[in-house]
Write a protein that holds these residues in place. Structure first.
Motif, PDB file in Angstrom:
ATOM      1  N   ALA A  22       1.350  -1.270  -0.111  1.00  0.00           N
ATOM      2  CA  ALA A  22      -0.056   0.108  -0.091  1.00  0.00           C
ATOM      3  C   ALA A  22       0.941   1.112  -0.114  1.00  0.00           C
ATOM      4  N   THR A  23       2.067   1.205   0.540  1.00  0.00           N
ATOM      5  CA  THR A  23       2.539   2.030   0.191  1.00  0.00           C
ATOM      6  C   THR A  23       3.410   2.955  -0.757  1.00  0.00           C
ATOM      7  N   ASP A  24       3.525   1.676  -1.518  1.00  0.00           N
ATOM      8  CA  ASP A  24       4.239   2.012  -2.774  1.00  0.00           C
ATOM      9  C   ASP A  24       2.475   1.956  -3.912  1.00  0.00           C
ATOM     10  N   LEU A  25       1.771   1.481  -4.004  1.00  0.00           N
ATOM     11  CA  LEU A  25       0.564   1.450  -4.316  1.00  0.00           C
ATOM     12  C   LEU A  25      -0.632   1.889  -3.579  1.00  0.00           C
ATOM     13  N   PRO A  26      -1.033   3.005  -3.333  1.00  0.00           N
ATOM     14  CA  PRO A  26      -1.425   3.596  -2.531  1.00  0.00           C
ATOM     15  C   PRO A  26      -2.916   2.839  -3.504  1.00  0.00           C
ATOM     16  N   SER A  27      -3.660   2.101  -2.738  1.00  0.00           N
ATOM     17  CA  SER A  27      -5.279   1.671  -2.722  1.00  0.00           C
ATOM     18  C   SER A  27      -6.490   3.550  -3.122  1.00  0.00           C
ATOM     19  N   GLY A  28      -6.773   3.803  -4.470  1.00  0.00           N
ATOM     20  CA  GLY A  28      -7.494   4.894  -4.810  1.00  0.00           C
ATOM     21  C   GLY A  28      -6.711   5.367  -5.707  1.00  0.00           C
ATOM     22  N   GLU A  34       0.195   3.097 -14.636  1.00  0.00           N
ATOM     23  CA  GLU A  34       1.170   4.490 -13.751  1.00  0.00           C
ATOM     24  C   GLU A  34       2.329   3.558 -13.253  1.00  0.00           C
ATOM     25  N   SER A  35       1.685   2.645 -12.458  1.00  0.00           N
ATOM     26  CA  SER A  35       2.440   1.527 -11.428  1.00  0.00           C
ATOM     27  C   SER A  35       3.265   0.273 -11.762  1.00  0.00           C
ATOM     28  N   ASN A  36       3.378  -0.025 -13.330  1.00  0.00           N
ATOM     29  CA  ASN A  36       3.776  -0.402 -14.175  1.00  0.00           C
ATOM     30  C   ASN A  36       3.847  -2.001 -14.125  1.00  0.00           C
ATOM     31  N   ILE A  37       2.161  -2.408 -13.558  1.00  0.00           N
ATOM     32  CA  ILE A  37       1.721  -3.553 -13.035  1.00  0.00           C
ATOM     33  C   ILE A  37       0.920  -4.642 -14.725  1.00  0.00           C
ATOM     34  N   VAL A  65       0.943   7.150 -21.994  1.00  0.00           N
ATOM     35  CA  VAL A  65       0.947   7.112 -19.863  1.00  0.00           C
ATOM     36  C   VAL A  65       1.712   8.051 -19.459  1.00  0.00           C
ATOM     37  N   ARG A  66       1.320   8.859 -18.880  1.00  0.00           N
ATOM     38  CA  ARG A  66       1.662  10.211 -19.178  1.00  0.00           C
ATOM     39  C   ARG A  66       3.002  10.378 -17.524  1.00  0.00           C
ATOM     40  N   LYS A  67       2.894   9.656 -16.896  1.00  0.00           N
ATOM     41  CA  LYS A  67       3.394   9.280 -15.495  1.00  0.00           C
ATOM     42  C   LYS A  67       4.191   7.759 -15.294  1.00  0.00           C
ATOM     43  N   ARG A  68       5.225   7.868 -15.014  1.00  0.00           N
ATOM     44  CA  ARG A  68       5.504   6.879 -14.565  1.00  0.00           C
ATOM     45  C   ARG A  68       6.078   5.790 -13.040  1.00  0.00           C
ATOM     46  N   LEU A  69       5.502   4.795 -11.953  1.00  0.00           N
ATOM     47  CA  LEU A  69       6.247   4.566 -11.153  1.00  0.00           C
ATOM     48  C   LEU A  69       8.366   4.329 -11.700  1.00  0.00           C
ATOM     49  N   MET A  70       9.242   4.796 -10.542  1.00  0.00           N
ATOM     50  CA  MET A  70      10.389   4.662 -11.129  1.00  0.00           C
ATOM     51  C   MET A  70      11.114   4.652 -10.544  1.00  0.00           C
ATOM     52  N   PRO A  71      12.156   3.935 -10.149  1.00  0.00           N
ATOM     53  CA  PRO A  71      13.530   4.587  -9.031  1.00  0.00           C
ATOM     54  C   PRO A  71      13.926   5.295  -9.058  1.00  0.00           C
ATOM     55  N   VAL A  72      14.124   5.955  -8.155  1.00  0.00           N
ATOM     56  CA  VAL A  72      14.690   7.317  -7.670  1.00  0.00           C
ATOM     57  C   VAL A  72      15.945   7.131  -7.024  1.00  0.00           C
ATOM     58  N   ARG A  73      17.126   7.860  -7.029  1.00  0.00           N
ATOM     59  CA  ARG A  73      17.534   7.634  -6.691  1.00  0.00           C
ATOM     60  C   ARG A  73      18.408   9.194  -6.235  1.00  0.00           C
ATOM     61  N   LEU A  74      18.264   9.190  -4.403  1.00  0.00           N
ATOM     62  CA  LEU A  74      18.500  11.257  -3.693  1.00  0.00           C
ATOM     63  C   LEU A  74      20.094  11.343  -3.673  1.00  0.00           C
ATOM     64  N   GLY A  75      20.280  13.135  -3.918  1.00  0.00           N
ATOM     65  CA  GLY A  75      21.712  12.670  -4.319  1.00  0.00           C
ATOM     66  C   GLY A  75      21.860  13.054  -2.743  1.00  0.00           C
ATOM     67  N   SER A  76      23.461  14.081  -2.075  1.00  0.00           N
ATOM     68  CA  SER A  76      24.244  14.732  -1.580  1.00  0.00           C
ATOM     69  C   SER A  76      23.553  13.166  -0.115  1.00  0.00           C
ATOM     70  N   SER A  77      23.857  14.392   0.828  1.00  0.00           N
ATOM     71  CA  SER A  77      23.308  12.688   2.443  1.00  0.00           C
ATOM     72  C   SER A  77      21.898  13.268   2.749  1.00  0.00           C
ATOM     73  N   SER A 110       9.016   6.623  -6.544  1.00  0.00           N
ATOM     74  CA  SER A 110       8.280   7.895  -7.238  1.00  0.00           C
ATOM     75  C   SER A 110       7.538   7.581  -8.968  1.00  0.00           C
ATOM     76  N   LEU A 111       6.733   8.387  -7.960  1.00  0.00           N
ATOM     77  CA  LEU A 111       5.701   8.576 -10.250  1.00  0.00           C
ATOM     78  C   LEU A 111       6.462   9.820 -10.738  1.00  0.00           C
ATOM     79  N   VAL A 112       6.771   9.567 -11.303  1.00  0.00           N
ATOM     80  CA  VAL A 112       7.531  10.944 -11.998  1.00  0.00           C
ATOM     81  C   VAL A 112       7.084  10.654 -13.456  1.00  0.00           C
ATOM     82  N   ARG A 113       6.608  12.214 -13.654  1.00  0.00           N
ATOM     83  CA  ARG A 113       5.972  12.655 -15.665  1.00  0.00           C
ATOM     84  C   ARG A 113       6.931  12.211 -16.408  1.00  0.00           C
TER      85      ARG A 113
END
Length: 149
Positions: A22-28, A34-37, A65-77, A110-113
């Motif tokens: 549910a955290t990655d794929l919130p109901s409703g 968009e979730s690549n199912i 499909v204008r948005k996709r759930l994609m892996p992301v990496r944060l910068g910095s610390s 993240s769901l990314v445009r």
């Protein structure tokens, strides 16, 4: 499963862009395309009826499909623990680019445009600091889906 093994599992999941629960794929909120199912054979376009079938089929057949759930990496610390679920993503120019879903350490989903997927993005942390974020296209996606706007 030990906490360390569970952490390793989730880091791997976020690295390859695999949603779970549910955290990655919130109901409703989360849409199957968009979730690549569909890439995981979780949708049939030839049988059965389900809630949301009409919208899903219409979107699939238009091919947009204008948005996709994609892996992301944060910068910095920064870590994803510093981010709110649903925190808005922005381009360097301040345009809306999606929403953060979940993560562990410097990795997340993240769901990314798709129009902004190749750009360096930013997200605001809980303490209102701007954090750089980079989306990536998973290798397991079909070739035609890897070509983003």
């Amino acid at each position: 499963m030990s906490e360390r093994r569970r952490g390793g599992y989730h880091r791997h999941r976020y690295t390859i862009g695999l949603p779970e629960g549910a955290t990655d794929l919130p109901s409703g909120v989360a849409l199957p395309l968009e979730s690549n199912i569909v890439f995981m054979n979780g949708i049939s376009f030839s049988k059965g009826c389900y809630i949301g079938q009409e919208l899903t089929a219409r979107t699939h057949h238009t091919g947009v499909v204008r948005k996709r759930l994609m892996p992301v990496r944060l910068g910095s610390s920064f870590t994803t623990a510093n981010l709110e679920e649903g925190a808005p993503l922005q381009t360097q120019g301040g345009k809306p680019a999606g929403k953060h879903r979940s993560g562990l350490g410097d990795l997340g989903l993240s769901l990314v445009r798709t129009a902004h997927a190749k750009e360096e993005l930013t997200v605001k942390s809980r303490d209102n600091k701007e954090v750089a974020l980079k989306a990536s296209v998973p290798e397991w996606w079909p070739e035609d889906a890897k070509v983003l706007n």
